[in-house]
Design a protein around this motif. Structure first.
Motif, PDB file in Angstrom:
ATOM      1  N   ALA A 151      55.878  38.431 -48.109  1.00 57.45           N
ATOM      2  CA  ALA A 151      55.493  39.162 -46.693  1.00 57.45           C
ATOM      3  C   ALA A 151      54.249  38.624 -46.318  1.00 57.45           C
ATOM      4  CB  ALA A 151      55.948  40.275 -46.913  1.00 57.45           C
ATOM      5  N   PRO A 152      54.445  38.743 -44.421  1.00 52.78           N
ATOM      6  CA  PRO A 152      52.951  37.965 -44.336  1.00 52.78           C
ATOM      7  C   PRO A 152      52.422  39.153 -44.104  1.00 52.78           C
ATOM      8  CG  PRO A 152      54.975  37.257 -42.169  1.00 52.78           C
ATOM      9  CD  PRO A 152      55.493  37.862 -44.521  1.00 52.78           C
ATOM     10  N   GLY A 153      50.912  39.188 -44.348  1.00 52.43           N
ATOM     11  CA  GLY A 153      50.003  40.569 -44.018  1.00 52.43           C
ATOM     12  C   GLY A 153      49.584  40.572 -45.498  1.00 52.43           C
ATOM     13  N   GLU A 154      50.248  40.977 -46.687  1.00 52.54           N
ATOM     14  CA  GLU A 154      50.517  41.374 -47.783  1.00 52.54           C
ATOM     15  C   GLU A 154      49.796  39.756 -48.983  1.00 52.54           C
ATOM     16  OE1 GLU A 154      54.071  42.952 -48.918  1.00 52.54           O
ATOM     17  OE2 GLU A 154      54.441  44.682 -46.785  1.00 52.54           O
ATOM     18  N   MET A 155      49.009  40.292 -50.049  1.00 49.79           N
ATOM     19  CA  MET A 155      48.685  40.070 -50.850  1.00 49.79           C
ATOM     20  C   MET A 155      49.823  39.925 -51.696  1.00 49.79           C
ATOM     21  SD  MET A 155      46.426  38.098 -51.902  1.00 49.79           S
ATOM     22  CE  MET A 155      44.902  38.683 -51.253  1.00 49.79           C
ATOM     23  N   ALA A 156      50.664  38.462 -52.165  1.00 50.60           N
ATOM     24  CA  ALA A 156      51.341  38.145 -53.489  1.00 50.60           C
ATOM     25  C   ALA A 156      51.239  37.531 -54.542  1.00 50.60           C
ATOM     26  CB  ALA A 156      52.775  38.225 -52.649  1.00 50.60           C
ATOM     27  N   THR A 157      52.033  38.035 -55.705  1.00 51.18           N
ATOM     28  CA  THR A 157      51.243  36.557 -56.826  1.00 51.18           C
ATOM     29  C   THR A 157      52.487  36.186 -57.039  1.00 51.18           C
ATOM     30  OG1 THR A 157      50.333  38.545 -58.178  1.00 51.18           O
ATOM     31  CG2 THR A 157      50.852  36.578 -59.603  1.00 51.18           C
ATOM     32  N   LEU A 158      51.978  34.546 -57.029  1.00 57.23           N
ATOM     33  CA  LEU A 158      53.700  33.318 -57.728  1.00 57.23           C
ATOM     34  C   LEU A 158      53.141  33.165 -58.224  1.00 57.23           C
ATOM     35  CD1 LEU A 158      54.191  32.900 -54.198  1.00 57.23           C
ATOM     36  CD2 LEU A 158      54.794  34.395 -55.118  1.00 57.23           C
ATOM     37  N   TYR A 159      54.234  31.277 -58.745  1.00 50.78           N
ATOM     38  CA  TYR A 159      53.570  30.712 -60.144  1.00 50.78           C
ATOM     39  C   TYR A 159      54.009  29.679 -59.713  1.00 50.78           C
ATOM     40  CZ  TYR A 159      53.445  35.709 -62.178  1.00 50.78           C
ATOM     41  OH  TYR A 159      53.307  36.809 -61.783  1.00 50.78           O
ATOM     42  N   TYR A 160      53.159  28.613 -60.733  1.00 49.45           N
ATOM     43  CA  TYR A 160      52.866  27.104 -60.231  1.00 49.45           C
ATOM     44  C   TYR A 160      53.471  26.680 -61.648  1.00 49.45           C
ATOM     45  CZ  TYR A 160      48.590  25.919 -61.029  1.00 49.45           C
ATOM     46  OH  TYR A 160      47.352  26.144 -61.623  1.00 49.45           O
ATOM     47  N   ARG A 161      54.020  25.804 -61.782  1.00 54.20           N
ATOM     48  CA  ARG A 161      54.434  24.681 -62.886  1.00 54.20           C
ATOM     49  C   ARG A 161      53.156  23.841 -62.875  1.00 54.20           C
ATOM     50  NH1 ARG A 161      57.592  25.053 -66.942  1.00 54.20           N
ATOM     51  NH2 ARG A 161      59.051  26.679 -65.561  1.00 54.20           N
ATOM     52  N   SER A 162      52.535  23.886 -63.627  1.00 50.75           N
ATOM     53  CA  SER A 162      51.620  22.093 -63.753  1.00 50.75           C
ATOM     54  C   SER A 162      52.035  21.124 -64.426  1.00 50.75           C
ATOM     55  CB  SER A 162      50.383  22.580 -64.939  1.00 50.75           C
ATOM     56  OG  SER A 162      50.031  21.333 -65.134  1.00 50.75           O
ATOM     57  N   ASN A 163      51.629  20.020 -63.078  1.00 53.49           N
ATOM     58  CA  ASN A 163      52.927  18.564 -63.328  1.00 53.49           C
ATOM     59  C   ASN A 163      51.331  17.483 -64.482  1.00 53.49           C
ATOM     60  OD1 ASN A 163      54.307  18.697 -61.342  1.00 53.49           O
ATOM     61  ND2 ASN A 163      52.955  17.902 -59.844  1.00 53.49           N
ATOM     62  N   ILE A 164      51.013  18.421 -65.242  1.00 57.50           N
ATOM     63  CA  ILE A 164      49.522  17.476 -65.810  1.00 57.50           C
ATOM     64  C   ILE A 164      50.656  17.652 -67.364  1.00 57.50           C
ATOM     65  CG2 ILE A 164      47.924  17.288 -67.130  1.00 57.50           C
ATOM     66  CD1 ILE A 164      46.312  17.649 -63.819  1.00 57.50           C
ATOM     67  N   ASP A 165      50.667  19.054 -67.689  1.00 59.91           N
ATOM     68  CA  ASP A 165      51.013  19.705 -68.854  1.00 59.91           C
ATOM     69  C   ASP A 165      52.402  20.651 -68.997  1.00 59.91           C
ATOM     70  OD1 ASP A 165      49.758  22.373 -68.281  1.00 59.91           O
ATOM     71  OD2 ASP A 165      48.324  21.873 -69.688  1.00 59.91           O
ATOM     72  N   ASN A 166      52.610  20.998 -67.380  1.00 59.96           N
ATOM     73  CA  ASN A 166      54.146  21.929 -67.739  1.00 59.96           C
ATOM     74  C   ASN A 166      53.532  23.372 -67.902  1.00 59.96           C
ATOM     75  OD1 ASN A 166      56.680  21.267 -66.515  1.00 59.96           O
ATOM     76  ND2 ASN A 166      57.314  21.621 -68.748  1.00 59.96           N
ATOM     77  N   SER A 167      52.845  23.565 -67.795  1.00 58.08           N
ATOM     78  CA  SER A 167      51.976  25.361 -67.924  1.00 58.08           C
ATOM     79  C   SER A 167      52.460  25.612 -66.918  1.00 58.08           C
ATOM     80  CB  SER A 167      50.195  25.220 -68.995  1.00 58.08           C
ATOM     81  OG  SER A 167      50.153  25.069 -67.947  1.00 58.08           O
ATOM     82  N   VAL A 168      52.903  26.803 -66.935  1.00 57.51           N
ATOM     83  CA  VAL A 168      52.951  27.746 -65.363  1.00 57.51           C
ATOM     84  C   VAL A 168      51.833  28.829 -65.330  1.00 57.51           C
ATOM     85  CG1 VAL A 168      54.449  30.270 -64.588  1.00 57.51           C
ATOM     86  CG2 VAL A 168      55.045  28.089 -66.050  1.00 57.51           C
ATOM     87  N   GLN A 169      51.156  28.696 -63.668  1.00 57.27           N
ATOM     88  CA  GLN A 169      49.782  29.588 -64.020  1.00 57.27           C
ATOM     89  C   GLN A 169      50.378  30.742 -63.043  1.00 57.27           C
ATOM     90  OE1 GLN A 169      46.953  29.944 -65.945  1.00 57.27           O
ATOM     91  NE2 GLN A 169      48.102  27.395 -67.245  1.00 57.27           N
ATOM     92  N   PRO A 170      49.866  32.001 -62.653  1.00 56.43           N
ATOM     93  CA  PRO A 170      49.376  32.819 -61.879  1.00 56.43           C
ATOM     94  C   PRO A 170      48.718  32.124 -60.431  1.00 56.43           C
ATOM     95  CG  PRO A 170      49.083  33.827 -63.848  1.00 56.43           C
ATOM     96  CD  PRO A 170      49.073  32.375 -64.082  1.00 56.43           C
ATOM     97  N   TYR A 171      49.589  32.423 -59.771  1.00 61.44           N
ATOM     98  CA  TYR A 171      48.156  32.691 -58.300  1.00 61.44           C
ATOM     99  C   TYR A 171      48.070  33.687 -57.209  1.00 61.44           C
ATOM    100  CZ  TYR A 171      51.802  29.876 -55.941  1.00 61.44           C
ATOM    101  OH  TYR A 171      52.779  29.557 -54.597  1.00 61.44           O
ATOM    102  N   THR A 172      47.472  33.896 -56.484  1.00 60.29           N
ATOM    103  CA  THR A 172      47.806  34.907 -55.082  1.00 60.29           C
ATOM    104  C   THR A 172      47.466  34.275 -54.585  1.00 60.29           C
ATOM    105  OG1 THR A 172      45.366  35.566 -55.288  1.00 60.29           O
ATOM    106  CG2 THR A 172      47.076  36.612 -56.649  1.00 60.29           C
ATOM    107  N   VAL A 173      48.299  34.681 -53.132  1.00 63.50           N
ATOM    108  CA  VAL A 173      48.282  34.284 -52.003  1.00 63.50           C
ATOM    109  C   VAL A 173      48.663  35.447 -50.956  1.00 63.50           C
ATOM    110  CG1 VAL A 173      50.684  34.302 -52.062  1.00 63.50           C
ATOM    111  CG2 VAL A 173      49.430  32.489 -50.160  1.00 63.50           C
TER     112      VAL A 173
END
Length: 244
Positions: free
Chosen positions: A214-236
């Motif tokens: 939602a616009p204006g709100e901090m959220a935690t999402l997850y992405y999968r690395s193209n290098i080692d296929n690991s999953v890492q969290p990030y905030t946006v």
């Protein structure tokens, strides 16, 4: 040379969480980089505890053969060239290298540089300096093919050199957390996550793949690395009023 020895290494040790001692510091190079690794590793044995010479161009530059290198790198000074030659350096510092430095020399069995690399191996044997030697089958002077052929052994050697024992998969030194190997079908995955956390991250990544915060709100999402296929969290945080 002065940039690496006097600036780069102190900067890395100051900036990152390293083990700042010779036993935990390696230098490796391929081809002319192999010459450089041997030059620095054997000229500064109190700085480097592990030296890897990969298909090393262990030649002694001469004006009639390599005029550009002879002039630019060595100032056309034959005596300076000889003094900085890896053969001369390992002879000069043999007593402080022997028994203290882990050395690896490898070259393709179809590489013309194997003549000089074998001569260097013979010198190490003459000086009674222990080292690992590998003649890589079917490989000419081709860096990509060379390292592809070595595969995992390119890095497992350093685990052995750093720990002083044979490699154990999933047990890497000098890290704050214990790593482990997880099996998922035909895959073997090296990770620092517990099995429970690993599976949880996979689920979170799948569940939030198409989620728009939602616009204006901090959220935690997850992405999968193209290098080692690991999953890492990030905030946006999307700007107020944002829409696709």
């Amino acid at each position: 040379e002065s940039v690496i020895v006097k600036e780069l290494i102190p900067h890395i040790d100051k900036t990152y969480h390293t083990v700042a001692r010779r036993e935990s510091r390696a230098i490796e190079g391929y081809s002319m980089g192999g010459y450089g690794a041997a030059h620095l590793g054997f000229k500064y044995p109190d700085l480097f505890g592990i030296v890897g010479v990969m298909a090393g161009a262990l030649i002694e530059p001469r004006a009639e053969v390599q005029p550009a290198i002879f002039q630019k790198m060595f100032g056309s000074d034959a005596a300076y060239v000889h003094a900085n030659d890896p053969f001369a350096l390992v002879r000069k510092n043999a007593d402080v290298i022997r028994g203290r430095t882990a050395i690896r020399v490898a070259v393709g069995d179809q590489d013309g540089l194997q003549v000089r690399d074998k001569a260097f191996r013979e010198l190490l044997n003459e000086l009674k300096i222990e080292h690992d030697w590998e003649l890589v089958p079917g490989i000419a002077h081709n860096g990509v093919a060379f390292y592809e052929k070595l595969g995992d052994q390119a890095f497992l050697y350093y685990q052995k050199a750093l720990t002083g024992k044979a490699p154990i998969p999933g047990n890497w030194p000098n890290v704050p957390a214990q790593s482990r190997v997880l099996k998922r079908g035909d895959l073997e995955i090296l990770t620092f996550e517990t099995e429970e956390n690993y599976d949880r991250l996979q689920d979170l990544c799948g569940n939030t793949a198409d989620l728009q915060p939602a616009p204006g709100e901090m959220a935690t999402l997850y992405y999968r690395s193209n290098i080692d296929n690991s999953v890492q969290p990030y905030t946006v945080r999307l700007p107020n009023g944002y829409s696709r």
